[in-house]
Every structure is written in structure tokens, then in C-alpha cells.
Design an enzyme around this catalytic site. Structure first.
Site, PDB file in Angstrom:
ATOM      1  N   ASN A  38       0.822  -1.201   0.000  1.00 41.78           N
ATOM      2  CA  ASN A  38       0.000   0.000   0.000  1.00 41.78           C
ATOM      3  C   ASN A  38       0.858   1.253   0.000  1.00 41.78           C
ATOM      4  O   ASN A  38       0.530   2.247  -0.644  1.00 41.78           O
ATOM      5  CB  ASN A  38      -0.929   0.033   1.207  1.00 41.78           C
ATOM      6  CG  ASN A  38      -1.725   1.322   1.299  1.00 41.78           C
ATOM      7  OD1 ASN A  38      -2.659   1.520   0.538  1.00 41.78           O
ATOM      8  ND2 ASN A  38      -1.340   2.214   2.199  1.00 41.78           N
ATOM      9  N   ASP A  56       4.088  -3.844 -13.246  1.00 42.07           N
ATOM     10  CA  ASP A  56       5.152  -4.680 -13.805  1.00 42.07           C
ATOM     11  C   ASP A  56       6.058  -5.220 -12.714  1.00 42.07           C
ATOM     12  O   ASP A  56       6.338  -6.421 -12.666  1.00 42.07           O
ATOM     13  CB  ASP A  56       5.973  -3.877 -14.816  1.00 42.07           C
ATOM     14  CG  ASP A  56       5.238  -3.658 -16.125  1.00 42.07           C
ATOM     15  OD1 ASP A  56       4.228  -4.356 -16.356  1.00 42.07           O
ATOM     16  OD2 ASP A  56       5.664  -2.782 -16.909  1.00 42.07           O
ATOM     17  N   ASP A 100      -0.843  -6.893   3.616  1.00 43.84           N
ATOM     18  CA  ASP A 100      -1.049  -5.905   4.661  1.00 43.84           C
ATOM     19  C   ASP A 100      -2.004  -4.807   4.194  1.00 43.84           C
ATOM     20  O   ASP A 100      -1.952  -4.374   3.043  1.00 43.84           O
ATOM     21  CB  ASP A 100       0.306  -5.293   5.029  1.00 43.84           C
ATOM     22  CG  ASP A 100       0.206  -4.267   6.133  1.00 43.84           C
ATOM     23  OD1 ASP A 100      -0.122  -4.649   7.274  1.00 43.84           O
ATOM     24  OD2 ASP A 100       0.452  -3.067   5.852  1.00 43.84           O
ATOM     25  N   GLU A 148      -5.420  -8.736   5.048  1.00 40.35           N
ATOM     26  CA  GLU A 148      -5.755  -8.103   6.324  1.00 40.35           C
ATOM     27  C   GLU A 148      -6.762  -6.991   6.052  1.00 40.35           C
ATOM     28  O   GLU A 148      -6.398  -5.856   5.771  1.00 40.35           O
ATOM     29  CB  GLU A 148      -4.506  -7.523   6.993  1.00 40.35           C
ATOM     30  CG  GLU A 148      -4.800  -6.888   8.339  1.00 40.35           C
ATOM     31  CD  GLU A 148      -3.950  -5.659   8.640  1.00 40.35           C
ATOM     32  OE1 GLU A 148      -3.813  -5.312   9.824  1.00 40.35           O
ATOM     33  OE2 GLU A 148      -3.431  -5.034   7.687  1.00 40.35           O
TER      34      GLU A 148
END
Length: 479
Positions: free
Chosen positions: A170, A234, A259, A283
Site C-alpha cells: 500500500n 510490472d 497488509d 488483512e
């Protein structure tokens, strides 16, 4: 692991009494107590009531295809000792874990992060530095070197255990400052100088950028990685030498714990799984089972069963075991539900032994927390529950009884495996109850050793079982 040797019992009317609930007198007909057997008002997620007689089945009716279906060990906790010894520490445990019946281990984020030797890995800088480059103040990560990580994975595989990598995609941290035309300011988004030289990225790979101002969610003020950017796709999952395929094919990881999946679209995990493969679990920190189920289906991934976690917390610590009849992810789809009692982020349940008895006898993929197993709880009891899970916990689930203090459920067995009955008692007194099994005129026993009864089921499959206070018993055929 060897199964118990089958024993034949030739029961006569005289001997029947020897195997009763109290080992002295067999019940020849159903006790009046059985007529007070409680019917639980369980409904499907769309509100339709079940119509299954005196028991209520799980929401899916699915079974785990093999006995137990596996147990996962979360092989770390928050702030494990720094100093680069954690991979070696875990390496000393895997043989014993494998002998106990653990089938997989989940490792913390393995690559170099901004805080170098002091980071738990959730602020990733260089996805290809496993402790072999001198950057961010250290060569090794908090957990050790690349060689030590490879040795750990190799050793786990030698014990027939799978190894799951914690994947943090993230956000990133540890980049250099650069002028960012999309913000009109300088941002810490220049990762072109990373030591591995792989997956270089700039402001164009983070929000806001040419693809938009944001995606599903940023975290902690870190630069928010843009998965819509071709360079990001990629390097994360498409390239043969990218993160996913390198982790799987070179490092030999078998799966992924993603995560903070609230921070990006479910399509990211779906595309990763389609291109890379391996087990995956997300999660998604939400107690709403509809949200969990929708994400799991859209991502084609398992998800941590936070609905179950919070229901167990309220049920066991709030002394209301009726809540265990409520909807949970494992009831929606046991094949995509990873159950747990605690983890590195949250540790709210006090009655942990009862909670482990619950997840290790029910459907889903149960996880055991390192500190619970190695430090805080009774390891022998957990090993016993792992054995029960791997050898007896088969078939779909029927909830037989629940009130504030008691919960009784039956796993209905599959493919010749007889299944089990679990009795959880959260009161301060020993309790007894008549229940209906799937076994007619069969001797059963408690495989936890918490009860010394060896009752024989009646011809109509009813039997009386017991459970000590603040404890649990798990019953199955005495074979």
C-alpha cells in the site's frame, strides 16, 4: 502422524454400564433432560431460517476436504528482538512446530525498510534487499540476513511446512526528496537510488499523479503507491523478475499475507494471484462479514476473519456464548476464512484457551500466535488442540446448543472420519448436557483429557457429555 489404533468393543447389556457417562450406570432411554434441548434460532445471511430439526448447520454446509485442513503459525510478534537473529530463532522452532502439526508459517515483512535494523518491515524501502545491502543504516534487517532467511525457508520446507511472506504494497517509506509537479511541493517519493537497483520508482508511481489524486486509502502519512501505474504493476506482479515472482520462484515463498488491503482495490490482489499464484490472505480490518466476504470473492483470496475475532471477544470475555451463533466469515466461506485469536496488532481476548478451542475445532484456516504458543499459554494444550484439528475436525458444522455460559457444536465428519463434538463451558461450575451425535451405540471419549467419562451413545444417537468450568471438552469415537 500416526492415527490411534482401532479397538473393538464387544458390548453386552452387562458391559454397557461400564461405559456410561459416570462409568457406573448407562442411560437406557433418553433422559427427560434431553427434551429441554435448546433449538438455536440461526438464520442465513439473507434472513432465511434453517430447517434442520434439532440442530442448526453452518451457513455453507461445506467441509474441509482433508482432516484439519492445516494450521498456520504467525511466526513473529510486534517488536521481536532486534539484532538480526529472528530468522535463526524461528529456524530452531520449525522442527518442533512441524511435529506438533503446524502446516505453515507466516513471516514478517522480509525486505529492508526505512528504519533498517530496527524496523518491523511495515515501512518498506527496497523489496529486493533481504539483508544483503548496506542501506538505511544496516546490512541485515531486524530479522537477519538473506542467507539466514533462505536457510529458514529451506528448513521449513524440509519439515513439509509452507512459508508465507507478509507483503506491504500500500505504501513505501525511505525515499529521497524530489520536486513533485502533481503536488507543487517536494515529496519523499524518489526510490531510484535503492541498493538493489530493482523496482526504481518516482513521484509518477505514487498518488497523486497522472492516474488520479488517490485510491482506496493512504496510511500513516507514507507515500501511497499507485497500483494503476504500469511500472508498479510490472514490478509487483507481472515481470518474471518482479517482486511476486522473485519471492515465489527464487526465495521460495509459498504464499502471501497482504497488509492493509483497505488501502487499495481488491483487483490488485486478484491480479497478483492470477499472475503469481500461491496462497493469499488479506488483512481487511473490519467486523462486517458482508465486507469481508465481498472482498474475498472479488480478490479471489482468503481473508482474516475479523468478524469471528470480535464475536469471540464479546462472547468469551463478555460471558455471552450465544454470540458464537452469529454470522462469521468461516460460516460464509470456510475455504476463504483465516481465523485467529490474536496477532501482532491486536490482543483483546482474555479467555484465549476457550477461543483456541473454538477456532481449532471449527471450519476455516486457524492461526496460532507465536507468543501464545511459545510464551503465554500451555503449549501441551495447544498441541492437543492442533492434533484434534488435524485428525478430527472434519465435515460441516452443526451448532447444537448455546446460552450465556455454554456452547456445543458438532463437526459432522467426512470420508470415513467421524468428526467431533466440542463443548465449551465459560461458567464457574462443571456442566453436563444431553446432545445428539451422529453415532449410534458407540463409545466416545473426550480427546482433551479434561473429562474422564467414556459414555456410550444410545441407539438414537443421544448421549450425555460434560465439561469442567472455564474449560472445554472435545468428543469423538473412542477408536
Amino acid at each position: 502422524m500416526k492415527k490411534p489404533i482401532f479397538k473393538m468393543f464387544l458390548l453386552t447389556a452387562l458391559l454397557a454400564g461400564l461405559y456410561s457417562c459416570n462409568s457406573s450406570d448407562e442411560v437406557s432411554s433418553k433422559s427427560p433432560e434431553a427434551s429441554t434441548f435448546k433449538i438455536i434460532n440461526v438464520t442465513t445471511h439473507d434472513g432465511r431460517p434453517f430447517s434442520t430439526g434439532n440442530t442448526k448447520t453452518s451457513l455453507t454446509g461445506k467441509y474441509v476436504d482433508n482432516p484439519g485442513g492445516g494450521v498456520m503459525m504467525q511466526a513473529f510478534y510486534w517488536d521481536v528482538p532486534s539484532g538480526g537473529n529472528w530468522w535463526n530463532t524461528v529456524g530452531t522452532k520449525v522442527t518442533a512446530w512441524g511435529n506438533a502439526g503446524i502446516g505453515s508459517i507466516w513471516l514478517p515483512p522480509a525486505s529492508k525498510a526505512q528504519n533498517g535494523a530496527f524496523s518491523m518491515g511495515y515501512d518498506p524501502t527496497d523489496y529486493f534487499d533481504f539483508g544483503d545491502y548496506n542501506q538505511n543504516g544496516s546490512v541485515e534487517t531486524r530479522f537477519g540476513s538473506k542467507t539466514e532467511l533462505v536457510n529458514l525457508i529451506t528448513k521449513a520446507h524440509a519439515e513439509n511446512m509452507k512459508v508465507y511472506a507478509d507483503i506491504v504494497i500500500n505504501h513505501n517509506s525511505g525515499g529521497a526528496s524530489e520536486s513533485n509537479p502533481f503536488t507543487g511541493t517536494n515529496t519523499w517519493t524518489n526510490f531510484t537510488g535503492i541498493a538493489s537497483g530493482k523496482f526504481k520508482r518516482t513521484y509518477a508511481d505514487f498518488y497523486k499523479n497522472s492516474f488520479g489524486n488517490n485510491d482506496e486509502g493512504a496510511f500513516g502519512g507514507f507515500p501511497d503507491l499507485c497500483h494503476a501505474a504500469p511500472n508498479v504493476q510490472d514490478w509487483l506482479w507481472k515481470r518474471t523478475d518482479g517482486v511476486g515472482k522473485y519471492y515465489k520462484n527464487t526465495m521460495k515463498f509459498d504464499g502471501w499475507r497482504f497488509d492493509y488491503v483497505k488501502g487499495f482495490g481488491s483487483w490488485v490482489v486478484r491480479d497478483w494471484n492470477a499472475n503469481v499464484g500461491g496462497f493469499s490472505v488479506g488483512e481487511l480490518w473490519d467486523s462486517n462479514v458482508n465486507i469481508l466476504n465481498d472482498w474475498a470473492n472479488n480478490a479471489n483470496s482468503s481473508v482474516f476473519d475479523f468478524a469471528c475475532y470480535y464475536k469471540m471477544n464479546d462472547a468469551f470475555d463478555g460471558n455471552n456464548l450465544n454470540l458464537l451463533t452469529d454470522d462469521m466469515m468461516w460460516k460464509r466461506n470456510p475455504y476463504k476464512a483465516v481465523t485467529f485469536v490474536t496477532n501482532h496488532d491486536t490482543d483483546e481476548i482474555w479467555a484465549k484457551e476457550l477461543a483456541y478451542a473454538y477456532i481449532l475445532t471449527h471450519e476455516g484456516y486457524p492461526t496460532i500466535f507465536y507468543r501464545d504458543y511459545e510464551e503465554w499459554l500451555n503449549k501441551a494444550k495447544l498441541n492437543n488442540l492442533i492434533w484434534i484439528h488435524n485428525n478430527k475436525a472434519t465435515g460441516n458444522t452443526s451448532i447444537l446448543y448455546a446460552d450465556n455460559d455454554e456452547y456445543i457444536a458438532r463437526r459432522n465428519g467426512y470420508n470415513g472420519n467421524p468428526g467431533l463434538v466440542v463443548y465449551i463451558n465459560n461458567s464457574t461450575a462443571t456442566l453436563e448436557r444431553w446432545i445428539q451425535t451422529n453415532w449410534s451405540s458407540k463409545q466416545i471419549k473426550d480427546f482433551t483429557g479434561n473429562s474422564t467419562w467414556y459414555p456410550t451413545t444410545q441407539g438414537d444417537q443421544w448421549v450425555k457429555i460434560q465439561c469442567p468450568p472455564k474449560s472445554y471438552t472435545v468428543w469423538s469415537l473412542n477408536i
